[in-house]
Design a protein around this motif. Structure first.
Motif, short mmCIF file in Angstrom:
data_model
loop_
_atom_site.label_atom_id
_atom_site.label_comp_id
_atom_site.label_asym_id
_atom_site.label_seq_id
_atom_site.Cartn_x
_atom_site.Cartn_y
_atom_site.Cartn_z
N VAL A 299 -50.25 -21.39 3.91
CA VAL A 299 -50.46 -22.68 3.85
C VAL A 299 -49.14 -23.48 4.31
N THR A 300 -48.14 -23.03 3.62
CA THR A 300 -46.97 -23.72 3.97
C THR A 300 -46.76 -23.75 5.19
N MET A 303 -49.32 -26.02 7.64
CA MET A 303 -49.08 -27.40 7.67
C MET A 303 -48.34 -27.71 9.00
N VAL A 352 -48.05 -26.90 0.03
CA VAL A 352 -48.51 -28.06 0.92
C VAL A 352 -47.09 -28.77 1.39
N GLY A 355 -44.61 -27.30 3.25
CA GLY A 355 -44.86 -27.03 4.77
C GLY A 355 -44.62 -28.34 5.10
N ILE A 356 -44.85 -29.55 4.56
CA ILE A 356 -44.60 -30.93 5.40
C ILE A 356 -43.01 -30.71 5.56
N CYS A 359 -41.37 -29.25 8.55
CA CYS A 359 -41.53 -29.82 9.87
C CYS A 359 -40.08 -30.51 10.51
#
Length: 441
Positions: A299-300, A303, A352, A355-356, A359
């Motif tokens: 999930v990480t 994202m 989550v 994960g953001i 980026c």
């Protein structure tokens, strides 16, 4: 360089200036070049899919590998730092190899090294051999890391942000797939961690095929005929131009922007490799099952799939990317803060948020392409930023392993991760300023 700005091609990297009447190029040549760029885009995506599974597949099975090879927590921390060490050491050689052999040939060789390393790693009988075969795969990843921005700049000079987003999205997808599928795949293959790691060699072999075709077509499709518009002209796939004089090449270290990019890249890489190597273990120690911990890591990573496509395009249209660096850092504070206070209370939320925050990687790649005016400048800046950045990132995962082993928990390691976000944000603010490294040399 922003996607909506006129593209200026440096004569040293993309051939002579084209006359005004180039708009009269035959339609068939335009179609040929369009097909070439689509083919290169597919090759980029397949390559990007293979630039992280060697790492995240291991993170999902780290406990099993530690037990199978008799590793201590400190040695496991060293293992999670091997990617950064290999990226720094082997990434240095990428520009020189690209000048002699061409970036396509070097990326192709790198993918072959990834496939071979992943195929041999499951047969390791001890830690030393496991590290050596991992290093072979990571060497291949290292040259791909450095040369992907170069390939984008050469084939898509008018779409740097968009194409950076495309291959960053593919990279995130490969990262997430390896994290999510490795544990179930291992069980389906009989429960052996060796089989679960080795299967990713097949994916790397598939990615080699289109790059072999690009290497054979060293002159670039359709070149040598009637001139075409700059925005549509494919750049030759052969060797890069001769390197600048040694004195000029050394001046990249005089650029404050280059150093800011290197520090930003290094600190975001530190967080990324700590996350990829240790996040499943953090969740498992909090009482979450191994399979769920692997999915949480996925999930990480996943994202980054949509965000890695959108973020570079947005950044490419901004004059200053510092605000994006601050925003991503704040998401990291929230995610690590949740892990510190209550890792099992809302693990999906923490996954989550992290994960953001991760980026920051495609943002750094985009800024590399935007902080230099020429293709040759991007080669130098990419190599300096990534090699220096990965050197900066090496101690982080090792220190996390040491803190974990000696403190017996995750409070100190997670606090360390939180502290690293402060200098990362500061470096991002400086790297995001609207200027080119050439102005500082």
């Amino acid at each position: 360089m922003r996607d909506d700005e006129a593209t200026t091609i440096d004569p040293a990297t993309a051939g002579p200036t084209l006359p005004a009447q180039t708009s009269a190029a035959p339609q068939s040549m335009t179609h040929t070049r369009a097909r070439t760029r689509v083919f290169v885009a597919v090759a980029l995506v397949l390559a990007a899919l293979n630039l992280r599974p060697a790492i995240t597949s291991l993170g999902a099975l780290l406990e099993e590998v530690r037990d199978g090879l008799g590793m201590s927590g400190t040695v496991a921390g060293l293992l999670t730092s091997v990617p950064a060490l290999c990226f720094a050491l082997f990434g240095v050689a990428a520009p020189r190899l690209a000048r002699r052999r061409g970036p396509g040939a070097v990326v192709c060789g790198g993918l072959a090294a990834i496939a071979l390393g992943l195929a041999l790693r499951p047969f390791a009988g001890g830690t030393a051999v496991f590290l050596a075969t991992s290093a072979l795969a990571l060497a291949g990843i290292a040259v791909g890391n450095v040369l992907m921005p170069v390939v984008v700049k050469r084939y898509f000079p008018d779409r740097v942000g968009t194409m950076t987003g495309l291959y960053s999205m593919a990279l995130s997808l490969g990262t997430a797939l390896a994290a999510a599928a490795t544990v179930p795949g291992t069980r389906a293959l009989g429960g052996s961690w060796r089989a679960g790691l080795g299967v990713w060699a097949v994916v790397a072999v598939v990615a080699v095929v289109p790059w072999l075709a690009l290497v054979r077509d060293r002159s670039g499709a359709g070149t040598g005929a009637a001139p075409v518009p700059v925005a549509e002209a494919p750049v030759p796939a052969g060797p890069l131009p001769a390197a600048p004089a040694p004195a000029a090449a050394g001046r990249i270290t005089r650029s404050r922007t280059a150093w800011a990019l290197a520090v930003y890249f290094g600190l975001q890489a530190t967080g990324a490799y700590i996350t990829m190597g240790w996040l499943p273990q953090i969740f498992r120690d909090a009482g979450i099952s191994a399979s769920t911990a692997g999915v949480l890591l996925a999930v990480t990573m996943v994202m980054g799939v949509p965000l890695s496509f959108v973020l570079p395009a947005v950044a490419g249209r901004m004059r200053h990317q510092g605000g994006l660096a601050v925003g991503l850092g704040l998401f990291g504070f929230a995610g690590y803060g949740g892990l510190w206070l209550a890792p099992a209370a809302a693990p999906w939320v923490w996954a989550v948020l992290l994960g953001i925050s991760n980026c920051s990687f495609p943002l750094a790649l985009t800024m590399i392409g935007m902080r230099s005016r020429t293709g040759a400048g991007v080669v130098r800046l990419s190599a300096f930023t990534q090699c220096t950045g990965y050197l900066i990132s090496i101690p982080g995962p090792i220190l996390v392993g040491v803190l974990y082993q000696h403190s017996g928990g995750w409070d100190l390691p997670v606090a360390f991760m939180l502290a690293l976000l402060l200098p990362q944000i500061a470096a991002g603010l400086m790297a995001g300023r609207d200027r080119s490294v050439e102005d500082e040399l």
